[in-house]
Design a protein around this motif. Structure first.
Motif, mmCIF file in Angstrom:
data_model
loop_
_atom_site.group_PDB
_atom_site.id
_atom_site.type_symbol
_atom_site.label_atom_id
_atom_site.label_comp_id
_atom_site.label_asym_id
_atom_site.label_seq_id
_atom_site.Cartn_x
_atom_site.Cartn_y
_atom_site.Cartn_z
ATOM 1 N N THR A 887 0.849 -1.198 0.000
ATOM 2 C CA THR A 887 0.000 0.000 0.000
ATOM 3 C C THR A 887 0.873 1.233 0.000
ATOM 4 O OG1 THR A 887 -0.107 0.096 2.404
ATOM 5 C CG2 THR A 887 -1.810 -1.198 1.270
ATOM 6 N N GLU A 888 0.324 2.342 -0.506
ATOM 7 C CA GLU A 888 1.122 3.563 -0.579
ATOM 8 C C GLU A 888 1.465 4.076 0.820
ATOM 9 O OE1 GLU A 888 -1.140 6.841 -2.309
ATOM 10 O OE2 GLU A 888 -2.878 5.557 -2.341
ATOM 11 N N LEU A 908 17.676 -6.984 -7.780
ATOM 12 C CA LEU A 908 17.569 -8.414 -8.091
ATOM 13 C C LEU A 908 16.655 -8.648 -9.301
ATOM 14 C CD1 LEU A 908 17.132 -10.015 -4.520
ATOM 15 C CD2 LEU A 908 19.240 -9.808 -5.869
ATOM 16 N N GLY A 909 15.802 -7.646 -9.613
ATOM 17 C CA GLY A 909 14.871 -7.795 -10.731
ATOM 18 C C GLY A 909 13.412 -7.794 -10.318
ATOM 19 N N ILE A 910 13.132 -7.786 -9.017
ATOM 20 C CA ILE A 910 11.756 -7.795 -8.516
ATOM 21 C C ILE A 910 11.117 -6.427 -8.746
ATOM 22 C CG2 ILE A 910 10.331 -7.984 -6.436
ATOM 23 C CD1 ILE A 910 12.330 -10.016 -5.380
ATOM 24 N N ARG A 911 9.833 -6.422 -9.170
ATOM 25 C CA ARG A 911 9.099 -5.181 -9.369
ATOM 26 C C ARG A 911 8.166 -4.955 -8.180
ATOM 27 N NH1 ARG A 911 5.469 -5.478 -12.930
ATOM 28 N NH2 ARG A 911 5.497 -3.419 -13.893
ATOM 29 N N PHE A 912 7.847 -3.678 -7.927
ATOM 30 C CA PHE A 912 6.932 -3.314 -6.853
ATOM 31 C C PHE A 912 5.765 -2.528 -7.427
ATOM 32 C CE2 PHE A 912 10.520 -4.431 -4.304
ATOM 33 C CZ PHE A 912 9.978 -4.859 -3.102
ATOM 34 N N LEU A 913 4.554 -2.871 -6.951
ATOM 35 C CA LEU A 913 3.352 -2.153 -7.336
ATOM 36 C C LEU A 913 2.734 -1.513 -6.107
ATOM 37 C CD1 LEU A 913 1.602 -4.792 -9.653
ATOM 38 C CD2 LEU A 913 3.078 -2.907 -10.356
ATOM 39 N N ILE A 914 2.195 -0.291 -6.273
ATOM 40 C CA ILE A 914 1.477 0.359 -5.184
ATOM 41 C C ILE A 914 0.020 -0.085 -5.251
ATOM 42 C CG2 ILE A 914 0.744 2.549 -4.183
ATOM 43 C CD1 ILE A 914 3.701 1.958 -3.863
ATOM 44 N N ASP A 915 -0.436 -0.820 -4.220
ATOM 45 C CA ASP A 915 -1.784 -1.374 -4.188
ATOM 46 C C ASP A 915 -2.772 -0.327 -3.665
ATOM 47 O OD1 ASP A 915 -3.750 -3.218 -4.492
ATOM 48 O OD2 ASP A 915 -3.249 -4.393 -2.717
ATOM 49 N N GLY A 920 -4.993 6.156 -0.050
ATOM 50 C CA GLY A 920 -4.150 6.504 1.090
ATOM 51 C C GLY A 920 -3.911 7.994 1.188
ATOM 52 N N TYR A 921 -2.885 8.354 2.005
ATOM 53 C CA TYR A 921 -2.599 9.756 2.244
ATOM 54 C C TYR A 921 -1.148 10.088 1.929
ATOM 55 C CZ TYR A 921 -6.976 9.525 4.811
ATOM 56 O OH TYR A 921 -8.290 9.335 5.160
ATOM 57 N N SER A 922 -0.552 9.311 1.075
ATOM 58 C CA SER A 922 0.867 9.499 0.816
ATOM 59 C C SER A 922 1.105 10.674 -0.132
ATOM 60 C CB SER A 922 1.460 8.221 0.210
ATOM 61 O OG SER A 922 0.798 7.905 -0.985
ATOM 62 N N ILE A 932 9.386 2.114 -7.897
ATOM 63 C CA ILE A 932 8.227 1.248 -8.121
ATOM 64 C C ILE A 932 8.000 1.080 -9.619
ATOM 65 C CG2 ILE A 932 7.114 1.837 -5.946
ATOM 66 C CD1 ILE A 932 5.380 3.808 -7.454
ATOM 67 N N GLY A 933 7.335 -0.038 -10.016
ATOM 68 C CA GLY A 933 7.125 -0.346 -11.426
ATOM 69 C C GLY A 933 5.715 -0.102 -11.896
ATOM 70 N N GLY A 934 4.773 0.126 -10.953
ATOM 71 C CA GLY A 934 3.407 0.345 -11.387
ATOM 72 C C GLY A 934 2.482 0.615 -10.222
ATOM 73 N N VAL A 935 1.192 0.908 -10.549
ATOM 74 C CA VAL A 935 0.184 1.173 -9.530
ATOM 75 C C VAL A 935 -1.060 0.363 -9.846
ATOM 76 C CG1 VAL A 935 1.030 3.499 -9.047
ATOM 77 C CG2 VAL A 935 -0.724 3.174 -10.784
ATOM 78 N N LYS A 936 -1.836 0.039 -8.801
ATOM 79 C CA LYS A 936 -3.106 -0.651 -8.962
ATOM 80 C C LYS A 936 -4.211 0.289 -8.506
ATOM 81 C CE LYS A 936 -3.510 -5.047 -8.415
ATOM 82 N NZ LYS A 936 -3.618 -6.424 -7.880
#
Length: 1016
Positions: A887-888, A908-915, A920-922, A932-936
């Motif tokens: 989560t953001e 390492l190659g792992i991607r992160f998405l903001i769920d 949120g309040y970020s 990060i690589g993307g958002v949901k």
């Protein structure tokens, strides 16, 4: 933003109802009806039913097996419906023979006590024999009516529909007496503040077991209820529920407790009497052995040695113990007879220091005197104590061998507190010349006393600050010691009056000292101890510790009083400082939690005695960690001091008795004592919220800080009669306020306790579930909107109980988060997901990516990145096919730590998405800096995209912004074709939802993965 969260919450609840409601079709309905006005067992408020019976029924009838239909009515109607089979169960119902013909009963759940109540001060003599001659009232259709008729043979009486009506009839004088259940009657008397208008005249006339009553149309429920009652009792859940409702109003509970206290006091008194008898016996034997010529001086010497607050030892040059005083016994735990004749080093000195101590004995033999030596000793129970020693070698023709006289002061605390160390050294190094002169005079009186004088001379020099001696025969007062010049001795001696010395004592201590001396003389006691304050020449008050010996003549009249006084001023000042540190907060100077709990304990007892009420308000500053992180701890400390001063100023102007304390890092607590009405608390808490919401100027920042607070409220003695109960309740109320969005206050209600009990039960079950590996992963496909092929799957956790089936994540995930179990569960999820991904690769599904949800707590654990790297190597998965969803809000908490972990795993190659992006309040600044690589996009936006221009604009804006930042966008919760068409039109990259597939077990989702395409 709050509206969006509210929409999301409502949709979540609707979805839960959508999925859960069909399950009820297979659940067995149970109609459970109770008396609508029978607290604390049952009562209605705002159209809802509360009480012990309701909470117990919810525990007994498991939600996954039964659908509990609750209702209430007057008692006679409830029982009538039960007997006719219109309802299935009610509780509690007294088990009487007449009712067994009409209904079934479960095993008893508790015992009720029936008594006779009269108005307060009812002067007529009333008993069971003449009860028929009075106006007696009883609740209609209640079991007490049956007892009145069948057991007491009274057929003329008055009936009332409810207990409350019956009690008011009693206190208003409409009836002379009432036959009632003591548990219920006591509850109403306390709750309605009628304890001073009615009293229990004859208690425990009958005891009646109560149980669940079951309609004869539903006999199968009896066995089930009994099994559940056994389970709840064995787990301790029933006892905790019963204690919460009834201990507050149960006289039997407190009578039993008082009996235990009385027995303990009698036992302690017997021990004290036995010890006193033994002491008298021993002292008598010792006195018989004293020679007539030495009696006065030996008592004087014994007074010095035995009453000194110091260790006094006599040893020979081999280190063998010859004399061991009382203080040494108290400090070390050894009796004199256990150590005399044995070597000092063998008993009290650690093995690695024995050689050093034995060399010290040799030095004493050579140098005669060895002072100010420190070393540690071991007590009988294994404790280490530090002692400061003064040692003198006594050589005399009257002694068989040279002896070492050692006096030791316990400086363990002084070693720990350097503040007192130098003062203690100065006191020990100074000598008492006046006392030496006195001993020299006494020495000339008899050569036969030389041995005793030499033995105790060193003791007198080192442990006495002042000695005063009153001679009743010669009518004079003498003073000795190094501190005597601090007092106006001439003024006292000129009066030759004992009362003149008493004038030097502080007025608060004077009468106490005089009474102690007077009582000791009247009781013919020889020893006396006290502490008091005396005034010196400069008008300063000094604390002394006095050890007094009273000598009597042959006619048993007081002949002389000798008092050894030690200057206790430094010790008292130190104790006051320690007490302040122990009871007050160093930062705000407010009382701390310890003092707050002690004050609360006394006020709870006072409220019970005075029949008043009070409240405790627990205050927690919302997001205080952010203040420390953004502005620094110095600014945070300044804020705590400033807001504490504002709250204290407000409370001091109230007409209530208040007590304000800092009980934790960012937690404060308030006691409001003597409330006329509970509603007063609401006004106070409203004002407190406004104080925390107001701007606070911070000098270090040269600016203001704005914050808010959450508060929990619990009333005493209604909610509890102990500090532990009140703090437990107020903590639960505070948690409820935080769960409701913070910046609010909540009053404790019994259902919160039930919620807490359920949470504890879930936590216990989760621990077993981890051990038994009861978790499974379901997978939901994510579709690439360009070619409508499956791109990835999201791993979703499911808890499968063998008997209950799947438990909703909404039910157990919050408990796992709060308890920390989410860390272990999260690691299991990652390992299972990696294993499944590798197995699918072996079956030819090589294109697939895997998305795994992370909790904020799991993400911030130590060595999280090491754990992930280890599992990647163990299962041989390609890190580029792994996406973690966070989560953001969780991503920007502890931003520096998050950035470090994300950067490492991204390498390492792992991607992160903001769920759940957008809920949120970020800050976008933080998101820009995170790798990060993307958002949901959250479902709350997608569900309205077809009908709301605002939602469509928001979604378009998110996609545009993400693409500008080179981020991919996933839309969650797509359920209609029109939603899919709009998402394609505005350029969304990926989508998932029930339109494509619901979450499926891995065996079922595998068929979709092999086909790759999903037709909608």
């Amino acid at each position: 933003m709050r509206n969006n969260k509210a929409i999301l919450f409502v949709l979540t609840v609707l979805l839960m109802l959508f999925h859960i409601s069909p399950a009820y079709a297979s659940h067995t309905p149970v109609k459970f009806e109770v008396d609508k006005s029978y607290p604390p067992f049952s009562y209605t408020s705002d159209g809802r039913i509360y009480g012990f019976a309701i909470d117990l029924a919810n525990l007994v009838f498991e939600a996954d097996k039964f659908k509990l239909e609750l209702s209430s009515d007057t008692w006679n109607q409830v029982y009538k419906k039960l007997a006719e089979g219109k309802i299935d169960v009610t509780a509690p119902v007294a088990i009487v023979e007449e009712r067994k013909k009409e209904v079934y009963f479960s095993k008893p759940i508790f015992t009720r006590h029936v008594g006779i109540y009269t108005p307060k001060g009812f002067s007529k003599n009333i008993s069971l024999k003449n009860l028929e001659s009075f106006k007696v009232g009883v609740m209609k259709s209640d079991y007490t009516e049956t007892l009145l008729k069948e057991k007491l043979g009274i057929n003329k009486y008055y009936t009332y529909p409810t207990i409350e009506d019956l009690i008011y009839a009693l206190v208003d004088g409409k009836i002379d007496a009432a036959l009632m259940s003591q548990e219920v009657a006591n509850y109403f008397l306390v709750k309605n503040d009628l304890s001073d208008r009615a009293e229990l005249k004859i208690k425990n006339i009958f005891t009646v077991k109560s149980a669940f009553a079951v309609s004869k149309k539903r006999p199968e429920l009896v066995l089930y209820i009994n099994q559940r009652l056994n389970f709840l009792t064995n787990k301790g859940i029933f006892d905790e529920l019963y204690y919460n409702y009834f201990s507050t109003y149960s006289p039997e509970y407190y009578e039993r407790k008082n009996r235990q206290i009385l027995l303990s006091a009698l036992y302690l008194l017997l021990i004290i009497l036995f010890a006193a008898s033994m002491a008298i016996f021993v002292m008598t034997r010792i006195n018989r052995r004293l020679e007539h010529g030495k009696q006065a001086y030996e008592k004087y010497a014994q007074l010095l040695a035995e009453n000194a607050n110091a260790i006094v030892l006599t040893l020979n040059l081999n280190g063998e113990i010859i004399y061991f005083n009382k203080f040494a016994e108290q400090l070390t735990g050894y009796k004199s007879e256990e150590v005399v004749g044995k070597k000092w080093t063998d008993i009290f000195i650690p093995s690695h220091r024995r050689e050093y101590i034995e060399n010290l004995f040799k030095r004493i033999a050579e140098e005669k005197v060895l002072n100010d030596h420190e070393n540690e000793i071991i007590t009988k129970n294994g404790d280490i104590r530090w002692i400061l020693w003064n040692n003198t070698l006594i050589e005399s023709p009257y002694l068989n061998e040279p002896l070492i006289i050692s006096t030791g002061l316990d400086i363990t605390q002084i070693k720990k507190t350097q503040q007192l160390l130098e003062e203690s050294y100065e006191e020990i190094e100074q000598t008492n010349q006046e006392l030496i002169n006195t001993l020299e005079i006494l020495n000339k009186q008899s050569e036969m006393l030389l041995e005793e004088k030499e033995k105790y001379k060193f003791l007198v020099e080192n442990v006495s600050d002042c000695i005063w001696e009153i001679d009743f025969q010669e009518k004079k007062i003498e003073f000795y010691g190094r501190l005597k010049d601090l007092f106006d001795i001439d003024a006292i001696k000129s009066k030759n009056d004992f009362s003149a010395w008493l004038e030097f004592f502080h007025e608060d201590d004077r009468s106490t000292v005089f009474k102690k001396l007077q009582d000791a003389i009247l009781l013919h006691e020889e020893n006396l101890e006290f502490e008091a304050r005396i005034r010196d020449k400069n008008g300063n008050w000094r604390w002394i510790s006095s050890h007094v010996q009273i000598l009597y003549n042959e006619e048993d009249k007081p002949e002389k009083i000798i008092a050894v006084n030690i200057d206790w001023t430094a010790k008292k000042e130190y104790e006051h400082k320690i007490e302040y540190i122990a009871y007050y907060d160093a930062l705000t100077s407010l009382p701390n939690r310890k003092l707050f709990e002690e004050r609360l304990e006394s006020l709870i007892k006072k409220a019970e005695d005075e029949k008043t009420q009070g409240a405790v308000v627990l205050i927690d500053i919302d997001n205080f960690k952010d203040i420390n992180d953004l502005y620094g701890h110095e600014a945070g400390d300044e804020y705590l001091k400033a807001v504490g001063e504002k709250v204290l100023e407000y409370l001091e102007n109230l007409n209530l008795k208040t007590f304000f304390a800092r009980v934790g890092g960012d937690e404060f607590a308030v006691i409001l004592h003597g409330l006329a009405k509970k509603e007063e608390v609401i006004e106070v808490c409203t004002q407190l919220l406004s104080i925390f919401e107001s701007e606070i100027y911070i000098q270090k920042l040269e600016g203001h800080i704005f914050a808010s607070a959450s508060m929990g409220i619990s009333f005493y003695p209604d909610d509890g009669r102990s500090v532990k109960e009140i703090f437990r309740n107020v903590d639960m109320a505070l948690s409820s306020a935080k769960e409701n969005g913070k910046n609010d206050f909540q009053i404790f209600m019994p259902f919160m306790l039930m919620k807490n009990l359920k949470k504890i039960e879930i936590e216990k079950s989760l621990k077993k579930a981890i051990e038994a590996d009861q978790f499974e992963l379901y997978y939901q496909p994510v579709i690439n909107l360009k070619d409508m092929e499956i791109h990835s799957v999201e791993a979703l956790l499911r808890w499968v109980l063998p008997e209950k089936g799947i438990i909703s994540p909404l039910e157990f995930i919050p408990v796992a988060e709060e308890s920390g179990l989410i860390v272990k569960i999260g690691e299991m999820v990652i390992e299972k997901a990696f294993s499944d991904l590798k197995n699918w690769e072996r079956k030819g599904i090589s294109y697939l990516h895997m998305a795994i949800n992370l909790s904020a707590r799991q993400f911030k654990t130590k060595f999280f990145e090491n754990m992930v790297q280890k599992l990647i190597e163990q299962y041989g998965v390609d890190p580029k096919k792994i996406s973690f969803e966070i989560t953001e809000t969780g991503a920007v908490e502890n931003f520096d730590v998050s950035l470090k972990i994300l950067s490492f795993l991204c390498q390492l190659g792992i991607r992160f998405l903001i769920d759940d992006f957008g809920t949120g309040y970020s800050s976008l600044i933080y998101l820009k800096k995170l790798p990060i690589g993307g958002v949901k996009i959250d479902r709350s936006f997608i569900s309205e995209i077809e009908f709301s221009k605002e939602n469509r604009a928001i979604v378009e804006g998110i996609i545009l912004m993400a693409h500008k930042l080179d981020l991919k966008v996933v839309a969650e919760g797509v359920e209609t074709k029109r939603e899919l068409e709009i998402l394609k039109e505005i350029g969304c990259d990926f989508a998932q939802g029930y339109l494509f597939s619901k979450p499926l077990p891995k065996t079922q989702v595998e068929k979709l993965l092999l086909a790759r395409k999903i037709t909608v």
